[in-house]
Design a protein around this motif. Structure first.
Motif, PDB file in Angstrom:
ATOM      1  N   ALA A   1      71.216  75.244  34.657  1.00 60.60           N
ATOM      2  CA  ALA A   1      69.873  74.834  33.891  1.00 60.60           C
ATOM      3  C   ALA A   1      70.453  73.825  32.411  1.00 60.60           C
ATOM      4  O   ALA A   1      70.485  73.652  32.191  1.00 60.60           O
ATOM      5  CB  ALA A   1      69.176  75.608  33.918  1.00 60.60           C
ATOM      6  N   ALA A   2      71.956  74.773  32.607  1.00 63.68           N
ATOM      7  CA  ALA A   2      72.691  74.637  31.132  1.00 63.68           C
ATOM      8  C   ALA A   2      73.458  73.409  31.995  1.00 63.68           C
ATOM      9  O   ALA A   2      73.613  72.645  30.927  1.00 63.68           O
ATOM     10  CB  ALA A   2      73.351  75.604  30.845  1.00 63.68           C
ATOM     11  N   GLY A   3      73.774  73.393  32.612  1.00 66.11           N
ATOM     12  CA  GLY A   3      74.710  72.008  33.145  1.00 66.11           C
ATOM     13  C   GLY A   3      73.685  71.215  33.691  1.00 66.11           C
ATOM     14  O   GLY A   3      74.114  69.538  32.703  1.00 66.11           O
ATOM     15  N   LEU A   4      72.926  70.876  33.783  1.00 67.06           N
ATOM     16  CA  LEU A   4      71.361  69.755  33.814  1.00 67.06           C
ATOM     17  C   LEU A   4      71.061  69.067  32.559  1.00 67.06           C
ATOM     18  O   LEU A   4      71.086  67.939  31.944  1.00 67.06           O
ATOM     19  CB  LEU A   4      70.627  69.987  34.387  1.00 67.06           C
ATOM     20  CG  LEU A   4      70.605  70.397  36.272  1.00 67.06           C
ATOM     21  CD1 LEU A   4      69.039  70.982  36.967  1.00 67.06           C
ATOM     22  CD2 LEU A   4      71.081  69.138  36.299  1.00 67.06           C
ATOM     23  N   SER A   5      71.776  69.940  31.702  1.00 63.27           N
ATOM     24  CA  SER A   5      70.490  70.132  30.203  1.00 63.27           C
ATOM     25  C   SER A   5      72.366  69.258  29.822  1.00 63.27           C
ATOM     26  O   SER A   5      71.817  68.142  28.458  1.00 63.27           O
ATOM     27  CB  SER A   5      70.739  71.271  29.072  1.00 63.27           C
ATOM     28  OG  SER A   5      69.876  72.036  29.399  1.00 63.27           O
ATOM     29  N   ILE A   6      73.629  69.558  29.922  1.00 59.36           N
ATOM     30  CA  ILE A   6      73.975  69.106  28.592  1.00 59.36           C
ATOM     31  C   ILE A   6      74.538  67.108  29.379  1.00 59.36           C
ATOM     32  O   ILE A   6      74.213  66.966  28.962  1.00 59.36           O
ATOM     33  CB  ILE A   6      75.559  69.625  29.235  1.00 59.36           C
ATOM     34  CG1 ILE A   6      75.199  71.041  28.801  1.00 59.36           C
ATOM     35  CG2 ILE A   6      76.929  68.609  29.489  1.00 59.36           C
ATOM     36  CD1 ILE A   6      76.768  71.979  29.090  1.00 59.36           C
ATOM     37  N   LEU A   7      74.161  67.171  31.077  1.00 57.93           N
ATOM     38  CA  LEU A   7      74.370  66.115  31.953  1.00 57.93           C
ATOM     39  C   LEU A   7      73.577  64.811  30.965  1.00 57.93           C
ATOM     40  O   LEU A   7      73.283  63.884  30.914  1.00 57.93           O
ATOM     41  CB  LEU A   7      73.818  65.763  33.558  1.00 57.93           C
ATOM     42  CG  LEU A   7      75.284  67.337  33.754  1.00 57.93           C
ATOM     43  CD1 LEU A   7      75.239  67.200  35.265  1.00 57.93           C
ATOM     44  CD2 LEU A   7      76.440  65.964  33.714  1.00 57.93           C
ATOM     45  N   THR A   8      72.260  65.282  30.919  1.00 58.93           N
ATOM     46  CA  THR A   8      70.988  64.394  30.551  1.00 58.93           C
ATOM     47  C   THR A   8      71.314  64.367  28.623  1.00 58.93           C
ATOM     48  O   THR A   8      71.549  62.999  28.685  1.00 58.93           O
ATOM     49  CB  THR A   8      69.758  65.742  30.272  1.00 58.93           C
ATOM     50  OG1 THR A   8      69.639  66.103  31.593  1.00 58.93           O
ATOM     51  CG2 THR A   8      68.451  64.599  30.075  1.00 58.93           C
ATOM     52  N   TRP A   9      72.077  65.189  28.033  1.00 60.64           N
ATOM     53  CA  TRP A   9      71.982  65.146  26.565  1.00 60.64           C
ATOM     54  C   TRP A   9      73.168  64.238  26.676  1.00 60.64           C
ATOM     55  O   TRP A   9      73.116  63.207  25.983  1.00 60.64           O
ATOM     56  CB  TRP A   9      72.819  66.667  26.151  1.00 60.64           C
ATOM     57  CG  TRP A   9      73.557  65.920  24.753  1.00 60.64           C
ATOM     58  CD1 TRP A   9      72.534  66.099  24.311  1.00 60.64           C
ATOM     59  CD2 TRP A   9      75.059  65.353  23.980  1.00 60.64           C
ATOM     60  NE1 TRP A   9      73.488  65.412  22.228  1.00 60.64           N
ATOM     61  CE2 TRP A   9      74.695  65.949  22.662  1.00 60.64           C
ATOM     62  CE3 TRP A   9      75.966  65.698  24.889  1.00 60.64           C
ATOM     63  CZ2 TRP A   9      75.736  65.326  22.484  1.00 60.64           C
ATOM     64  CZ3 TRP A   9      76.962  65.349  24.071  1.00 60.64           C
ATOM     65  CH2 TRP A   9      76.593  65.172  22.887  1.00 60.64           C
ATOM     66  N   VAL A  10      73.790  63.773  27.663  1.00 64.70           N
ATOM     67  CA  VAL A  10      75.535  63.432  27.486  1.00 64.70           C
ATOM     68  C   VAL A  10      74.342  61.955  27.882  1.00 64.70           C
ATOM     69  O   VAL A  10      75.469  60.616  27.511  1.00 64.70           O
ATOM     70  CB  VAL A  10      76.023  63.224  28.616  1.00 64.70           C
ATOM     71  CG1 VAL A  10      77.724  62.235  28.444  1.00 64.70           C
ATOM     72  CG2 VAL A  10      77.697  64.127  28.355  1.00 64.70           C
ATOM     73  N   ALA A  11      74.083  60.985  28.844  1.00 65.48           N
ATOM     74  CA  ALA A  11      73.209  60.320  29.735  1.00 65.48           C
ATOM     75  C   ALA A  11      72.085  59.779  28.432  1.00 65.48           C
ATOM     76  O   ALA A  11      72.579  58.131  28.241  1.00 65.48           O
ATOM     77  CB  ALA A  11      71.782  60.631  30.313  1.00 65.48           C
ATOM     78  N   VAL A  12      72.181  60.029  27.542  1.00 69.56           N
ATOM     79  CA  VAL A  12      70.951  60.102  26.803  1.00 69.56           C
ATOM     80  C   VAL A  12      71.480  59.412  25.674  1.00 69.56           C
ATOM     81  O   VAL A  12      71.061  58.026  24.960  1.00 69.56           O
ATOM     82  CB  VAL A  12      69.894  61.813  25.993  1.00 69.56           C
ATOM     83  CG1 VAL A  12      68.916  60.821  24.742  1.00 69.56           C
ATOM     84  CG2 VAL A  12      69.264  61.165  27.517  1.00 69.56           C
ATOM     85  N   LEU A  13      73.282  59.855  24.955  1.00 67.76           N
ATOM     86  CA  LEU A  13      73.666  59.937  24.409  1.00 67.76           C
ATOM     87  C   LEU A  13      74.873  58.908  24.279  1.00 67.76           C
ATOM     88  O   LEU A  13      75.084  57.268  23.968  1.00 67.76           O
ATOM     89  CB  LEU A  13      74.876  60.899  24.047  1.00 67.76           C
ATOM     90  CG  LEU A  13      75.698  60.796  23.028  1.00 67.76           C
ATOM     91  CD1 LEU A  13      75.173  60.216  21.609  1.00 67.76           C
ATOM     92  CD2 LEU A  13      77.161  60.796  22.625  1.00 67.76           C
ATOM     93  N   LEU A  14      74.664  57.956  26.012  1.00 70.81           N
ATOM     94  CA  LEU A  14      75.262  56.988  25.969  1.00 70.81           C
ATOM     95  C   LEU A  14      73.975  55.967  26.351  1.00 70.81           C
ATOM     96  O   LEU A  14      74.617  54.265  25.484  1.00 70.81           O
ATOM     97  CB  LEU A  14      75.939  57.193  27.562  1.00 70.81           C
ATOM     98  CG  LEU A  14      77.147  57.823  28.318  1.00 70.81           C
ATOM     99  CD1 LEU A  14      77.345  58.383  29.486  1.00 70.81           C
ATOM    100  CD2 LEU A  14      78.121  56.808  27.084  1.00 70.81           C
ATOM    101  N   VAL A  15      73.545  55.902  26.364  1.00 66.77           N
ATOM    102  CA  VAL A  15      72.082  55.078  26.630  1.00 66.77           C
ATOM    103  C   VAL A  15      72.062  54.494  25.441  1.00 66.77           C
ATOM    104  O   VAL A  15      72.059  53.460  24.686  1.00 66.77           O
ATOM    105  CB  VAL A  15      70.792  55.407  26.934  1.00 66.77           C
ATOM    106  CG1 VAL A  15      69.394  54.387  26.276  1.00 66.77           C
ATOM    107  CG2 VAL A  15      70.813  55.558  28.823  1.00 66.77           C
ATOM    108  N   LEU A  16      71.849  55.567  24.027  1.00 63.65           N
ATOM    109  CA  LEU A  16      71.776  55.615  22.760  1.00 63.65           C
ATOM    110  C   LEU A  16      72.595  54.203  21.979  1.00 63.65           C
ATOM    111  O   LEU A  16      72.591  52.841  21.287  1.00 63.65           O
ATOM    112  CB  LEU A  16      71.583  56.412  21.820  1.00 63.65           C
ATOM    113  CG  LEU A  16      70.492  57.011  23.012  1.00 63.65           C
ATOM    114  CD1 LEU A  16      69.876  58.162  21.403  1.00 63.65           C
ATOM    115  CD2 LEU A  16      68.824  56.615  21.832  1.00 63.65           C
ATOM    116  N   VAL A  17      73.949  54.108  22.140  1.00 64.60           N
ATOM    117  CA  VAL A  17      75.596  54.164  22.087  1.00 64.60           C
ATOM    118  C   VAL A  17      75.315  52.562  22.670  1.00 64.60           C
ATOM    119  O   VAL A  17      75.355  51.359  22.193  1.00 64.60           O
ATOM    120  CB  VAL A  17      76.334  55.363  22.196  1.00 64.60           C
ATOM    121  CG1 VAL A  17      77.871  54.079  21.681  1.00 64.60           C
ATOM    122  CG2 VAL A  17      76.269  56.500  21.635  1.00 64.60           C
TER     123      VAL A  17
END
Length: 330
Positions: free
Chosen positions: A39-55
């Motif tokens: 669960a922690a790994g999926l959260s980190i991947l989701t966070w990175v994906a959202v950050l890349l989209v926003l950038v």
């Protein structure tokens, strides 16, 4: 977009700090999962994906803004051309049935400050016309077409439903059409009373050359000065111009001297009827049965020879002592 990215990072930091605290809601949530590590790994991947989209979105927006700025800089803006008022004549003007344009022409010299711009739609007669405001203002609250009666003047009738056309009425109408042609720009000014009993606006009119139309019609003899109280703002000027036009027999003052439209000559004040001379009251007819002596002097019964006689009215000598109407009773 930069603000969104900053807020996202701040929220991520807060969640990360809470995840390190043993009894925090975030830590309990992960501990309750069947596989906390996954669960922690999926959260980190989701966070990175959202950050890349926003950038990515922020970068695209910045590039688009830069392109627009460059295009605006490369295309110079043409300077605005000043608007020059042009006088329109009736033969060259085609009236428009659409709403009045919102373009505002500069006010000519000599026109007061408290005026409103309008367009002439139709001249009805020498002192009446139809106009429409260019834009809503203090005199005309909308751009709808309205009827206007020019203040402090009166021209001979040409449109009266029950009377024939009066002398110099056609000339007055033609002169107003020259001073304020159909389709031309005019400026209107109000007075104390804005409308008459027929709903017409009571106004002063200035044309696109700054000519005070009301005053001009009177000074040239096309109209008579006529006061419509309480509207007397320009009455002294208009009245004086009417006196000069009449003295010079200008316009209708000369052409209509013997017509029905000439100004009524002052009639002498009616003389009061003579009062009848007072008539003297008729003297009372003498009563031949009564004894009468002039008074004064005062007399008594011993000074007259009569006895037992009817005394005269009023008994000035007091002959009737007992008031029975008989004097000097024996």
């Amino acid at each position: 977009m930069a603000v969104v990215i900053v807020l996202f990072l701040l929220a991520s930091i807060v969640l990360g700090v809470l995840a390190l605290i043993p009894r925090s809601p975030v830590r309990k949530w992960y501990a309750a999962r069947q596989r906390p590590g996954r669960a922690a790994g999926l959260s980190i991947l989701t966070w990175v994906a959202v950050l890349l989209v926003l950038v990515g979105l922020g970068t695209a927006t910045s590039q688009q803004d830069s392109t627009n700025d460059a295009a605006e800089t490369a295309t110079p803006t043409a300077p605005a051309q000043p608007t020059t008022p042009t006088k329109t004549t009736p033969t060259k003007t085609t009236p428009s049935t659409a709403s009045p344009t919102t373009s505002v022409a500069p006010t000519p010299a000599g026109v007061p400050d408290d005026v409103q711009q309008a367009r002439v739609r139709r001249v009805v007669d020498g002192d009446t016309l139809e106009i429409a405001a260019v834009s809503a203002g203090p005199v005309l609250r909308s751009v709808a077409q309205v009827d206007v009666r020019l203040l402090e003047i009166d021209t001979p009738e040409t449109k009266h439903p029950t009377e024939p056309r009066q002398c110099y009425g056609e000339e007055a109408t033609a002169r107003l059409a020259q001073l304020a042609p159909r389709g031309s720009t005019v400026w209107v000014q109000r007075d104390k009373e804005p409308r008459d009993k027929y709903g017409r606006y009571l106004l002063y009119l200035y044309n696109d050359e700054g000519v005070f139309v009301n005053l001009k019609l009177v000074s040239e003899g096309y109209a008579r000065p006529t006061l419509y109280e309480p509207n007397d703002r320009h009455w002294q000027r208009i009245s004086a111009a009417g006196d000069k036009a009449r003295a010079a027999r200008a316009g209708l003052w000369g052409a209509c001297a013997h017509s029905d439209t000439r100004e009524q000559e002052p009639q002498p004040a009616p003389q009061p009827a003579p009062q009848p001379a007072p008539q003297p009251e008729p003297e009372p007819e003498p009563d031949h049965g009564a004894v009468s002596y002039p008074y004064p002097p005062d007399l008594d019964c011993s000074q007259i020879p009569e006895q037992d006689f009817r005394v005269q009215e009023g008994d000035p000598h007091g002959f009737d002592g007992d008031g029975d109407g008989v004097g000097c009773e024996s």
